[in-house]
Motif scaffolding. Sequence first.
Motif, PDB file in Angstrom:
ATOM      1  N   GLU A 254       0.761  -1.515   0.016  1.00 26.84           N
ATOM      2  CA  GLU A 254      -0.642   0.147  -0.520  1.00 26.84           C
ATOM      3  C   GLU A 254       0.763   1.011   0.246  1.00 26.84           C
ATOM      4  O   GLU A 254       0.839   2.469  -0.404  1.00 26.84           O
ATOM      5  N   SER A 255       1.967   1.225   0.285  1.00 22.70           N
ATOM      6  CA  SER A 255       3.042   2.594   0.901  1.00 22.70           C
ATOM      7  C   SER A 255       3.927   2.718  -0.567  1.00 22.70           C
ATOM      8  O   SER A 255       4.061   3.731  -0.885  1.00 22.70           O
ATOM      9  N   ALA A 256       3.391   1.767  -2.027  1.00 24.52           N
ATOM     10  CA  ALA A 256       4.281   1.778  -3.342  1.00 24.52           C
ATOM     11  C   ALA A 256       3.358   2.852  -3.749  1.00 24.52           C
ATOM     12  O   ALA A 256       2.494   3.070  -3.835  1.00 24.52           O
ATOM     13  N   GLN A 257       4.269   3.827  -4.993  1.00 25.56           N
ATOM     14  CA  GLN A 257       3.621   4.786  -5.616  1.00 25.56           C
ATOM     15  C   GLN A 257       2.673   3.802  -7.362  1.00 25.56           C
ATOM     16  O   GLN A 257       3.503   3.840  -7.362  1.00 25.56           O
ATOM     17  N   VAL A 258       1.682   4.516  -7.077  1.00 24.33           N
ATOM     18  CA  VAL A 258       1.005   3.296  -8.396  1.00 24.33           C
ATOM     19  C   VAL A 258      -0.109   4.417  -8.632  1.00 24.33           C
ATOM     20  O   VAL A 258      -0.681   5.469  -8.023  1.00 24.33           O
ATOM     21  N   PRO A 259      -0.285   4.526 -10.192  1.00 23.41           N
ATOM     22  CA  PRO A 259      -1.461   5.816 -10.549  1.00 23.41           C
ATOM     23  C   PRO A 259      -2.555   5.580 -10.265  1.00 23.41           C
ATOM     24  O   PRO A 259      -3.065   4.022 -10.349  1.00 23.41           O
ATOM     25  N   GLU A 260      -3.626   6.691 -10.399  1.00 22.28           N
ATOM     26  CA  GLU A 260      -4.709   5.914  -9.876  1.00 22.28           C
ATOM     27  C   GLU A 260      -5.713   5.138 -11.225  1.00 22.28           C
ATOM     28  O   GLU A 260      -5.362   6.210 -12.022  1.00 22.28           O
ATOM     29  N   ILE A 261      -7.018   5.076 -11.282  1.00 26.36           N
ATOM     30  CA  ILE A 261      -7.558   4.359 -12.954  1.00 26.36           C
ATOM     31  C   ILE A 261      -8.547   5.521 -13.067  1.00 26.36           C
ATOM     32  O   ILE A 261      -8.765   5.341 -12.398  1.00 26.36           O
ATOM     33  N   THR A 262      -8.391   6.327 -14.365  1.00 28.75           N
ATOM     34  CA  THR A 262      -9.066   7.318 -14.520  1.00 28.75           C
ATOM     35  C   THR A 262     -10.455   6.133 -15.327  1.00 28.75           C
ATOM     36  O   THR A 262     -10.047   4.876 -16.305  1.00 28.75           O
ATOM     37  N   THR A 263     -11.188   7.107 -15.606  1.00 28.13           N
ATOM     38  CA  THR A 263     -12.160   6.407 -16.790  1.00 28.13           C
ATOM     39  C   THR A 263     -11.338   6.450 -17.731  1.00 28.13           C
ATOM     40  O   THR A 263     -12.003   5.196 -19.024  1.00 28.13           O
ATOM     41  N   ALA A 264     -10.594   7.373 -18.341  1.00 27.17           N
ATOM     42  CA  ALA A 264     -10.057   7.358 -19.859  1.00 27.17           C
ATOM     43  C   ALA A 264      -8.834   6.319 -19.907  1.00 27.17           C
ATOM     44  O   ALA A 264      -8.140   5.584 -20.583  1.00 27.17           O
ATOM     45  N   CYS A 265      -8.507   5.631 -18.431  1.00 23.66           N
ATOM     46  CA  CYS A 265      -7.687   4.535 -19.206  1.00 23.66           C
ATOM     47  C   CYS A 265      -7.924   3.317 -19.210  1.00 23.66           C
ATOM     48  O   CYS A 265      -7.468   2.809 -19.923  1.00 23.66           O
ATOM     49  N   TRP A 266      -8.991   2.760 -18.892  1.00 24.19           N
ATOM     50  CA  TRP A 266      -9.421   1.245 -20.089  1.00 24.19           C
ATOM     51  C   TRP A 266      -9.446   1.856 -21.038  1.00 24.19           C
ATOM     52  O   TRP A 266      -8.414   0.575 -21.984  1.00 24.19           O
ATOM     53  N   GLY A 267      -9.457   2.917 -22.239  1.00 20.27           N
ATOM     54  CA  GLY A 267      -8.786   2.705 -24.007  1.00 20.27           C
ATOM     55  C   GLY A 267      -7.592   3.376 -23.433  1.00 20.27           C
ATOM     56  O   GLY A 267      -6.904   2.020 -24.553  1.00 20.27           O
ATOM     57  N   LEU A 268      -7.317   3.882 -22.628  1.00 24.90           N
ATOM     58  CA  LEU A 268      -5.498   3.828 -23.031  1.00 24.90           C
ATOM     59  C   LEU A 268      -4.725   2.074 -22.404  1.00 24.90           C
ATOM     60  O   LEU A 268      -3.696   1.755 -22.845  1.00 24.90           O
ATOM     61  N   LEU A 269      -5.519   1.411 -21.867  1.00 30.96           N
ATOM     62  CA  LEU A 269      -4.676   0.473 -20.816  1.00 30.96           C
ATOM     63  C   LEU A 269      -5.236  -0.942 -22.047  1.00 30.96           C
ATOM     64  O   LEU A 269      -4.706  -1.830 -22.142  1.00 30.96           O
ATOM     65  N   GLY A 270      -6.412  -0.414 -23.315  1.00 33.58           N
ATOM     66  CA  GLY A 270      -6.742  -1.068 -23.618  1.00 33.58           C
ATOM     67  C   GLY A 270      -7.720  -2.671 -23.040  1.00 33.58           C
ATOM     68  O   GLY A 270      -7.227  -3.391 -23.250  1.00 33.58           O
ATOM     69  N   LYS A 271      -8.356  -2.087 -21.869  1.00 31.38           N
ATOM     70  CA  LYS A 271      -9.212  -3.242 -20.710  1.00 31.38           C
ATOM     71  C   LYS A 271     -10.329  -3.231 -20.667  1.00 31.38           C
ATOM     72  O   LYS A 271     -11.027  -1.160 -21.320  1.00 31.38           O
ATOM     73  N   SER A 272     -10.790  -3.664 -20.248  1.00 36.84           N
ATOM     74  CA  SER A 272     -12.400  -3.508 -19.958  1.00 36.84           C
ATOM     75  C   SER A 272     -12.835  -3.427 -18.903  1.00 36.84           C
ATOM     76  O   SER A 272     -12.241  -4.623 -17.607  1.00 36.84           O
ATOM     77  N   PRO A 273     -13.608  -2.382 -18.452  1.00 39.80           N
ATOM     78  CA  PRO A 273     -14.013  -3.187 -16.733  1.00 39.80           C
ATOM     79  C   PRO A 273     -14.667  -4.240 -16.308  1.00 39.80           C
ATOM     80  O   PRO A 273     -14.110  -4.570 -15.119  1.00 39.80           O
ATOM     81  N   ASP A 274     -14.566  -4.855 -17.292  1.00 43.39           N
ATOM     82  CA  ASP A 274     -15.558  -6.363 -16.729  1.00 43.39           C
ATOM     83  C   ASP A 274     -14.073  -6.637 -16.708  1.00 43.39           C
ATOM     84  O   ASP A 274     -14.594  -8.388 -16.305  1.00 43.39           O
ATOM     85  N   SER A 275     -13.155  -6.663 -16.636  1.00 39.78           N
ATOM     86  CA  SER A 275     -12.363  -8.018 -16.225  1.00 39.78           C
ATOM     87  C   SER A 275     -11.617  -7.499 -14.841  1.00 39.78           C
ATOM     88  O   SER A 275     -11.143  -8.608 -14.651  1.00 39.78           O
ATOM     89  N   VAL A 276     -12.034  -6.744 -14.509  1.00 39.72           N
ATOM     90  CA  VAL A 276     -11.373  -6.577 -12.854  1.00 39.72           C
ATOM     91  C   VAL A 276     -12.430  -7.101 -12.346  1.00 39.72           C
ATOM     92  O   VAL A 276     -13.551  -7.629 -12.167  1.00 39.72           O
ATOM     93  N   MET A 277     -11.481  -7.875 -11.154  1.00 40.59           N
ATOM     94  CA  MET A 277     -12.411  -8.798  -9.883  1.00 40.59           C
ATOM     95  C   MET A 277     -13.658  -8.345  -9.527  1.00 40.59           C
ATOM     96  O   MET A 277     -14.721  -9.842  -9.065  1.00 40.59           O
ATOM     97  N   CYS A 278     -13.857  -7.335  -9.745  1.00 35.62           N
ATOM     98  CA  CYS A 278     -15.154  -6.732  -8.560  1.00 35.62           C
ATOM     99  C   CYS A 278     -16.169  -6.952  -9.650  1.00 35.62           C
ATOM    100  O   CYS A 278     -17.234  -6.282  -9.493  1.00 35.62           O
ATOM    101  N   ALA A 279     -16.054  -6.870 -10.768  1.00 34.55           N
ATOM    102  CA  ALA A 279     -17.426  -6.482 -11.779  1.00 34.55           C
ATOM    103  C   ALA A 279     -17.659  -8.212 -12.069  1.00 34.55           C
ATOM    104  O   ALA A 279     -19.148  -8.706 -12.434  1.00 34.55           O
TER     105      ALA A 279
END
Length: 323
Positions: free
Chosen positions: A237-262
């Motif tokens: 939790e102390s590591a510096q990681v980026p926050e995920i924005t709505t634009a990240c899905w397109g930038l990363l080529g990922k879908s919200p459906d791929s995330v565990m809480c879906a």
Amino acid sequence: MNRQIDSALARTLAGPLAKFADPDWTATGEPRARVALRALETLWFNTGTLCNIECRHCYILSSPTNDALVYLTCPEVESYLDEIAALGLATREIGFTGGEPFMNPEIIAMTQAALERGFEVLILTNAMRPMMRPRLRKGLAGLAARFGGRLVLRVSLDHYTARRHDAERGPGGFETTLEGMRWLRDAGLRLAVAGRTIWGEDEAAARAGYGALFAAEGFAIDAMNPVQCVLFPEMDESAQVPEITTACWGLLGKSPDSVMCASARMVVKRRGAARPAVLACTLLAHDLRFELGATLAETSGEVALNHPHCAKFCVLGGARCSG
């Protein structure tokens, strides 16, 4: 939309935010990514945070003394299985995690209840002394005989060498876990393994190492199969990681459906609570922001990806706790 406008106004008036501080907006003022429950495919039960050992990097702070999450009972588990049936949910898998699930005195009864209703069951275990008690071995062998391949035990094996595994779990832990795995193998139970990527080696080398170990021990585990041999990214939790924005899905080529809480939720019971609660995620058991309600019907809304684990483990790491 009104909620977003109100939140944006409040954020502007309050000034700059820290990272992961606001459920709607990132520290840079961009809309935070959210994930809707597509279908409840896996329901996890945290059987309690008590464990027979204390690992150096336990994400849920399990130990022989930490009972912040107390033992679930079989009737409590069955009430959620009843709700799955009543709501007609498309749940295929029930997972049991901890702590060490075999510390819970009702683990065999809870597992049997899920299997009798037709679910696949995944138990996460360190395969050490609690699992090897005669009563539990008898129970597991009986479940294997009745339900065959619908029950899988995923064993925590942090590395394929004793030196590195024991650095995380204590001297002698590697051999004790292998003893448990050998018993599971001989009893006809299906095995999987969960390893870690903390060691700095590339994935190909890690899988080759696990593959050699599995072959030498006669474990029917395919080290190249990411479901049978899961290599989890670290959760610092102390590591510096980026926050995920709505634009990240397109930038990363990922879908919200791929995330565990879906597709998953987890049931816990906090010490002193009158009843269990349902959480968005297996990784965030102690963060009350991710407690969604007491019933499955209450927990079908969107989840804001408002924690470093959401970014590092799920979105960027591409990891999932279930199969």
